[in-house]
Design a protein around this motif. Structure first.
Motif, short mmCIF file in Angstrom:
data_model
loop_
_atom_site.label_atom_id
_atom_site.label_comp_id
_atom_site.label_asym_id
_atom_site.label_seq_id
_atom_site.Cartn_x
_atom_site.Cartn_y
_atom_site.Cartn_z
N ILE A 156 14.58 111.76 -20.47
CA ILE A 156 15.57 110.67 -20.20
C ILE A 156 14.91 109.50 -19.69
O ILE A 156 15.21 108.40 -20.16
CB ILE A 156 16.67 111.26 -19.33
N ALA A 157 13.82 109.78 -18.69
CA ALA A 157 13.03 108.53 -18.15
C ALA A 157 12.47 107.88 -19.37
O ALA A 157 12.43 106.73 -19.48
CB ALA A 157 12.25 109.07 -17.13
N PHE A 158 11.83 108.41 -20.26
CA PHE A 158 11.06 107.86 -21.31
C PHE A 158 12.06 107.16 -22.20
O PHE A 158 11.63 105.92 -22.61
CB PHE A 158 10.31 108.83 -22.00
N ALA A 159 13.10 107.68 -22.53
CA ALA A 159 14.27 107.32 -23.67
C ALA A 159 14.72 105.87 -23.02
O ALA A 159 14.71 104.86 -23.65
CB ALA A 159 15.21 108.07 -23.83
N ILE A 160 15.11 105.87 -21.76
CA ILE A 160 15.78 104.71 -21.14
C ILE A 160 14.68 103.75 -21.01
O ILE A 160 15.10 102.43 -21.10
CB ILE A 160 16.56 105.04 -19.95
N ASN A 161 13.50 103.98 -20.42
CA ASN A 161 12.51 103.00 -20.21
C ASN A 161 12.05 102.61 -21.35
O ASN A 161 11.87 101.24 -21.60
CB ASN A 161 11.22 103.77 -19.55
N SER A 162 12.12 102.92 -22.69
CA SER A 162 11.67 102.59 -23.89
C SER A 162 12.86 101.64 -24.42
O SER A 162 12.57 100.60 -24.89
CB SER A 162 11.65 103.70 -24.81
N ILE A 163 14.12 102.07 -24.22
CA ILE A 163 15.19 101.15 -24.70
C ILE A 163 15.30 99.80 -23.90
O ILE A 163 15.84 98.79 -24.20
CB ILE A 163 16.71 101.75 -24.85
N ILE A 164 14.85 99.95 -22.59
CA ILE A 164 14.65 98.75 -21.83
C ILE A 164 13.61 97.81 -22.34
O ILE A 164 14.00 96.68 -22.51
CB ILE A 164 14.33 99.21 -20.04
N LEU A 165 12.63 98.58 -22.63
CA LEU A 165 11.64 97.65 -23.49
C LEU A 165 12.07 96.59 -24.73
O LEU A 165 11.79 95.64 -24.89
CB LEU A 165 10.50 98.25 -23.89
N ILE A 166 13.02 97.55 -25.48
CA ILE A 166 13.53 97.05 -26.57
C ILE A 166 14.63 96.00 -26.22
O ILE A 166 14.88 94.80 -26.89
CB ILE A 166 14.20 98.14 -27.65
N SER A 167 15.41 96.40 -25.21
CA SER A 167 16.45 95.46 -24.77
C SER A 167 15.65 93.97 -24.42
O SER A 167 16.06 92.76 -24.61
CB SER A 167 17.15 95.93 -23.67
N ASN A 168 14.48 94.12 -23.58
CA ASN A 168 13.66 92.94 -23.21
C ASN A 168 13.40 92.26 -24.46
O ASN A 168 13.27 90.98 -24.38
CB ASN A 168 12.44 93.49 -22.35
N ALA A 169 12.68 92.70 -25.56
CA ALA A 169 12.62 92.20 -26.85
C ALA A 169 13.60 91.59 -27.28
O ALA A 169 13.55 90.07 -27.82
CB ALA A 169 11.93 93.15 -27.81
N ALA A 170 14.72 92.07 -27.31
CA ALA A 170 15.92 91.66 -27.83
C ALA A 170 16.25 90.37 -26.79
O ALA A 170 17.01 89.38 -27.63
CB ALA A 170 17.05 92.48 -27.84
N SER A 171 16.14 90.21 -25.77
CA SER A 171 16.69 89.24 -24.87
C SER A 171 15.59 88.04 -25.10
O SER A 171 16.14 86.79 -24.85
CB SER A 171 16.42 89.81 -23.38
N LEU A 172 14.38 88.66 -25.09
CA LEU A 172 13.33 87.28 -25.57
C LEU A 172 13.66 86.61 -26.98
O LEU A 172 13.79 85.51 -26.76
CB LEU A 172 11.97 87.89 -25.92
N SER A 173 14.16 87.43 -27.92
CA SER A 173 14.53 86.75 -29.24
C SER A 173 15.88 86.01 -29.12
O SER A 173 15.86 85.07 -29.68
CB SER A 173 14.91 88.16 -30.16
N ALA A 174 16.71 86.43 -28.10
CA ALA A 174 18.22 85.63 -27.84
C ALA A 174 17.88 84.33 -27.33
O ALA A 174 18.35 83.15 -27.73
CB ALA A 174 19.03 86.63 -27.20
N VAL A 175 16.90 84.29 -26.28
CA VAL A 175 16.71 83.13 -25.60
C VAL A 175 15.67 82.27 -26.56
O VAL A 175 15.91 80.93 -26.49
CB VAL A 175 15.70 83.55 -24.19
N ALA A 176 15.03 82.90 -27.24
CA ALA A 176 14.07 82.01 -28.38
C ALA A 176 15.23 81.14 -29.23
O ALA A 176 14.86 79.99 -29.47
CB ALA A 176 13.13 82.86 -29.01
#
Length: 452
Positions: A85-105
């Motif tokens: 669960i730690a790995f899965a949540i940490n990984s989707i946080i990374l994807i969420s960060n990538a999506a946030s970067l794209s949204a701000v761009a």
């Protein structure tokens, strides 16, 4: 923390403010207004968003105080749940960060196109955002780093732009009805007040994000039992006041109906109040701020992937470094590619917003729920000077319920986004067991999740 100077009340309060105030307020207000059936829904969403942020910040502060770790998330998830669960949540946080970067761009590309002639489509703006990501990807490949001084300048820039937007309220400006660029759109007439609130909260949640990082400061604050709740309360109060004043400026100068069709709403406010030259100057500085944000995320997130690789939960290739400049070439390339894929998968701010907030809902609910486990397992810390929130368990339950509400609202509005989000979460859990099956040895959770 031996030998280190601890944060006083003022410093911690400024950290809270700095963690939350980002670039979203210059775009998400229009999205929130578009989904609000009337002004009461709109302003309720911004007030409620601030209260939710307060509940969340207090919850994360106690989690950090009870289980102080660098980076926080992976070890806390592993301790309270299971490493998968730690790995899965940490990984989707990374994807969420990538999506946030794209949204701000996309926010930045929307403002910079105001400076250029011609009509620009969503695809054009996505291409401009892609170009910005690629430029800073190449810069990071060369090993260049942004200094903390530049980040401080960025923070001052954002505060300055917010102050200018608020100040516009006190200057003469054209009537709200005079806005010609806006294309009026209305929320679905059959939508109920509560449904409208839930959808409007999606954009608000994006704008209030960042307070969860208080998890990293619970053990570094002087007199935490007093200063943590005070700092969080004062910090969130400052943010709520600033956001409400900015929204009042949007509402008064642009008009509620016109807000629904204005993507670069801050440009319109400045243009109507101070003229086109001032609005162009705002767009220039705001785009600069977006570029700094893009660069910061491109620097930080590959380090998290590197740490996960060194612990054996990601392939060893992610820890590969350039021998000349020590750049994390594979991790940086994968993260930048992920940002670009999300950009062209969604293309619009609203779609990326729904995707990143849906992923955030998992992370927020799962991480805040660890407080119930920690309270039981760390009872021996009670009375030792750590921060212990009042009104437990009401505050974390309110916070979790709010993000469940937002997650359900996203599912109703865009069910395909929810299906993709759930698939990503399940995929990472399966990937964990596949990777761990090939990599013998236990996971060392003392250094994972973005450790320095």
């Amino acid at each position: 923390m031996h030998g280190k100077q601890k944060l006083n009340l003022f410093s911690f309060t400024m950290i809270v403010v700095g963690l939350v105030i980002g670039m979203g307020i210059f775009r998400s207000a229009a999205t929130s207004a578009k989904d609000a059936i009337d002004p009461s829904v709109y302003f309720t969403a911004w007030l409620l968003g601030g209260f939710i942020a307060l509940c969340g910040a207090l919850t994360y502060a106690e989690i950090g105080s009870r289980y102080p770790v660098t980076g926080g998330y992976y070890k806390i998830f592993s301790y309270a749940y299971h490493p998968s669960i730690a790995f899965a949540i940490n990984s989707i946080i990374l994807i969420s960060n990538a999506a946030s970067l794209s949204a701000v761009a996309l926010i930045g590309s929307g403002y910079v196109t105001r400076l250029l002639p011609g009509t620009w489509t969503d695809i054009d703006k996505a291409l401009i955002s892609c170009a910005a990501i690629l430029i800073f990807y190449l810069i990071n490949l060369r090993g260049l780093r942004m200094s903390s001084r530049a980040q401080n300048i960025l923070m001052l820039l954002k505060i300055g732009l917010i102050v200018v937007l608020i100040g516009a309220l006190f200057f003469p400006h054209d009537a709200a009805e005079a806005t010609t660029a806006a294309v009026t759109t209305t929320a679905t007439p059959s939508m109920s007040w509560i449904q409208s609130l839930g959808i409007s909260l999606i954009a608000v949640s994006f704008t209030y994000g960042g307070y969860q990082q208080t998890i990293n400061f619970g053990n570094e604050v002087d007199r935490p039992a007093k200063n943590i709740p005070r700092g969080i309360f004062i910090g969130i109060a400052i943010i709520i006041v600033l956001y409400l004043l900015v929204n009042l400026s949007y509402y008064t100068i642009v008009g509620f109906d016109n807000m629904k069709g204005e993507r670069e709403i801050a440009y319109v406010v400045i243009n109507k109040t101070f003229g086109k030259n001032a609005a162009d100057l705002l767009s220039f500085f705001l785009f600069f701020g977006v570029l700094a944000y893009v660069n910061a995320l491109l620097m930080s997130n590959p380090r998290v992937m590197y740490a996960m690789s060194t612990e054996g939960v990601l392939p060893k290739a992610f820890s590969r470094q350039n021998p000349k400049n020590e750049v994390l070439t594979v991790s940086l390339t994968v993260f930048a590619a992920l940002c670009i894929v999300i950009l062209f998968f969604a293309q619009t701010f609203e779609k990326i917003l729904n995707f990143t907030i849906f992923l955030d809902c998992f992370g927020m609910v799962a991480s805040s729920a660890t407080i119930f486990v920690l309270r039981k397992r760390t009872k021996h810390l009670d009375g030792t000077g750590i921060y212990k929130m009042k009104f437990y368990p009401v505050l974390p339950l309110i916070f979790m319920a709010a993000y469940m509400f937002v997650g359900i609202s996203i599912t109703i509005q865009t069910p395909m986004i929810a299906v993709i989000g759930l698939s990503v979460l399940a995929g990472f859990m399966i990937l964990y067991f596949m990777v761990r099956g090939r990599n013998a040895g236990p996971v060392n959770t003392d250094t994972l999740s973005g450790a320095e």
